[in-house]
Design a protein around this motif. Sequence first.
Motif, short mmCIF file in Angstrom:
data_model
loop_
_atom_site.label_atom_id
_atom_site.label_comp_id
_atom_site.label_asym_id
_atom_site.label_seq_id
_atom_site.Cartn_x
_atom_site.Cartn_y
_atom_site.Cartn_z
N GLY A 147 0.81 -1.21 0.00
CA GLY A 147 0.00 0.00 0.00
C GLY A 147 0.84 1.26 0.00
N LYS A 150 2.59 1.88 -3.35
CA LYS A 150 1.66 2.55 -4.28
C LYS A 150 1.50 4.02 -3.92
CE LYS A 150 -1.19 -1.07 -3.81
NZ LYS A 150 -2.37 -1.96 -3.95
N LEU A 151 1.50 4.32 -2.62
CA LEU A 151 1.45 5.72 -2.19
C LEU A 151 2.68 6.47 -2.67
CD1 LEU A 151 0.06 7.98 -0.56
CD2 LEU A 151 1.23 7.09 1.47
N GLU A 275 -3.22 2.92 8.53
CA GLU A 275 -3.66 3.67 7.35
C GLU A 275 -3.15 5.10 7.44
OE1 GLU A 275 -7.77 1.49 5.85
OE2 GLU A 275 -7.91 3.41 6.90
N ALA A 287 -3.76 5.07 2.19
CA ALA A 287 -2.95 3.88 1.98
C ALA A 287 -2.80 3.09 3.26
CB ALA A 287 -1.57 4.26 1.44
N CYS A 292 -4.36 0.96 -1.61
CA CYS A 292 -4.20 2.41 -1.71
C CYS A 292 -5.32 2.92 -2.61
CB CYS A 292 -2.84 2.76 -2.29
SG CYS A 292 -2.53 4.56 -2.38
#
Length: 382
Positions: A147, A150-151, A275, A287, A292
Amino acid sequence: MSRRTIGIAMNGVTGRMGYRQHLLRSILAIRLHGGVPLADGTVIWPEPLLIGRSEHKLAELAEKHGIAEWTTDLHAALARDDIEIYFDAVTTLQREKNITAAIEAGKHIYTEKPLATDHRGALELAAVASAAGVRNGVVADKIFLPGLLKLKRLVDSGFFGRVLSVRGEFGYWVFEGDLQRAQRPSWNYRAEDGGGMVLDMFPHWHYLLEHLFGEIKTVQATTATHIPTRWDENDAEYSATADDAAYGTFELEGGVIAQVNSSWCTRVFRDELVEFQVDGTHGSAVAGLHRCRAQSRTATPMPVWDPDKPSTIDARGVWSEVPDNAQFDNGFKVQWELFLKHVVTGSEFPWDFAAAARGVQFAELGLRSAREGRKFALTETS
């Protein structure tokens, strides 16, 4: 194809993190996949030597996973010429002594966080390791979570425009140990044993925030020991003396404000155990460990405050999933592979003792902020 065998003394593998993430899902997984390949065709082959206090547990692990050797004698392990790396996943209070002994033995060091219990101790380890010329690294696993990868992709693409704020929520309910057994070791809740939320998690937030958004300038925190009485592994009642929750506000370069709540006394009402919501002028994202989701400026709905009517906006439904677009491996394994390459080839490894010392300073100033009720610049050490 040639094989480069590298002996690793792994201390603390009978513990939860040492076993599950470092031995099982990293070193043994690397062996299962044939080692770590290098560009010249050489394959790095990690050969673990298990170290711990319990002969029974070590023998059981070695037999279960087909590991040739184990010992309860750390100094004998460090004296061996075939051991090149010392890995430490023991309790925080033992870490400085163990790492110092490993440096004196000429071993490269890879260790869990925090590097030391205070900034001075972390700086001393960094200086001694540098003087000895041994390669050194500290676990920075959060960077490699799917996640958050991807952020990072969104950050690097300029998706957010100017980042305004970051809000993080981490934690879950750790059972007190009376009605249900606790999911974490009891030493985590005793300050005299090196426990505490700030010392455990602030070094992680330090490298993660700086990796994603830039240098942290100030720290301000409030801590609490919400659950003052707990029960240990032997069902004995004890007093919790360490902070089990921390509420921090941090100023980053560029005017970014980050707020991170960390608690072992919260019941989860979110999709993942950690998160982060990032808000920027051109978009926002949320994310976690794996997912995400993002919302761009042009796709942002127009809420109107009306306490007399239910909202007609599906607040969760108007966010878009950021696709994987890649195969994500276990984050601990990925960093182990990078460290093994660093030891063998000298390749870049930015998560060294010097970087980890700054994370310890961040935690130390967070605790000081909570005691004194004021904000500190990260350059303050006295």
